[in-house]
Design a protein around this motif. Structure first.
Motif, short mmCIF file in Angstrom:
data_model
loop_
_atom_site.label_atom_id
_atom_site.label_comp_id
_atom_site.label_asym_id
_atom_site.label_seq_id
_atom_site.Cartn_x
_atom_site.Cartn_y
_atom_site.Cartn_z
N VAL A 182 51.44 41.54 45.99
CA VAL A 182 50.66 40.32 45.87
C VAL A 182 49.38 41.48 45.65
CG1 VAL A 182 49.35 38.53 46.50
CG2 VAL A 182 51.92 38.62 47.03
N CYS A 183 48.63 41.75 44.70
CA CYS A 183 47.47 41.86 44.43
C CYS A 183 47.09 41.04 43.90
CB CYS A 183 47.79 42.71 42.79
SG CYS A 183 48.51 44.34 43.37
N GLY A 184 45.83 40.85 44.74
CA GLY A 184 44.75 40.00 44.58
C GLY A 184 43.05 40.46 43.89
N VAL A 185 42.59 39.31 43.48
CA VAL A 185 41.30 39.52 42.92
C VAL A 185 39.49 39.82 43.76
CG1 VAL A 185 42.05 38.49 40.90
CG2 VAL A 185 41.30 36.99 42.43
N ILE A 186 38.73 39.93 43.35
CA ILE A 186 37.63 40.53 44.28
C ILE A 186 36.47 39.48 43.54
CG2 ILE A 186 38.25 42.60 45.25
CD1 ILE A 186 36.94 43.55 43.46
N SER A 187 35.47 39.08 44.58
CA SER A 187 34.61 38.68 43.77
C SER A 187 33.71 39.08 44.96
CB SER A 187 34.13 36.97 44.18
OG SER A 187 34.44 36.90 45.40
N ILE A 188 31.89 39.21 44.00
CA ILE A 188 30.87 40.15 45.02
C ILE A 188 29.56 38.79 44.91
CG2 ILE A 188 29.34 41.43 44.64
CD1 ILE A 188 31.32 43.23 43.18
#
Length: 230
Positions: free
Chosen positions: A112-118
């Motif tokens: 599973v490749c997930g997402v990021i936020s900043i």
């Protein structure tokens, strides 16, 4: 058992928030009480990163490599040796969502490749933040690869040959190896982390370096525009 691997090089400022968030994710009722063990790989650390991580319940593994790929591989091998069926990877300057591990497992995939936020854009101009938010694909099927938000089964990890000893882009090389191994991969927006946009990021060609390059490009473009207007 689920093993969570965090490479760290002098991350005393960030490691407490990181490990604390993983501890919360490990307590999620959706895991049904399955054991979660956190492995913090102290790569050439000379600060209090290890002491802080240990105080929060993580196992620490001191190494002297200055190589994020090798550090991830070392942590993965330690987790596998203790019987991990699933490996989750993040970074020391990152905090994970409370359902991070549950969402990885809910994808029912080999990887599973997930997402990021900043949340903190300190040090960057507004144009850099706008460039990221306007181009980043925060949706299922996104296609992004982040070592800060990656999960893989023990079987698939072995099939791909593990992480290579690369100082940057070890996550990209690993996912490419997973693709070659023909394992199932889900690009999920449900598995979420918050990461750092700090200017002193560790990997010379990683996400932080990309942001710095965009910032430099924006500044150069702005300077050119100012000169042209004179």
């Amino acid at each position: 058992m689920i093993g969570v691997v965090i490479p760290a090089h002098n991350e005393a400022h960030f490691i407490s928030a990181c490990v604390t968030s993983i501890v919360l994710a490990a307590r999620h009722p959706g895991l049904g009480g399955e054991q979660v063990q956190i492995f913090v790989v102290l790569d050439s650390c000379s600060d209090e990163t290890g002491a802080i991580a240990r105080s929060l319940g993580a196992q620490i593994i001191p190494v002297e490599m200055r190589n994020v790929g090798a550090a991830r591989a070392t942590g993965a091998q330690a987790a596998l040796a203790q019987g991990a069926r699933w490996l989750a990877f993040s970074d020391a300057d990152t905090t994970v969502a409370e359902d991070w591990l549950v969402q990885q497992l809910n994808c029912r995939a080999d990887a599973v490749c997930g997402v990021i936020s900043i949340e903190n854009w300190a040090g960057h101009c507004a144009a850099v933040q706008h460039d990221f938010t306007s181009t980043y694909r925060d949706r299922d099927g996104h296609g992004h690869i982040h070592g800060a938000n990656l999960g893989v089964s023990a079987v698939a990890y072995h099939a791909a040959g593990g992480f290579r000893p690369l100082v940057s882009n070890e996550d990209v090389a690993f996912v490419e190896a997973l693709i070659v191994a023909n394992v199932s991969i889900v690009w999920s927006a449900a598995t979420r982390v918050i990461t750092s946009a700090r200017l002193d990021s560790r990997a010379p060609s990683g996400f932080g370096a990309t942001l710095r390059a965009v910032s430099l490009q924006m500044e150069t473009t702005d300077d050119f525009a100012k000169d042209a207007s004179l």
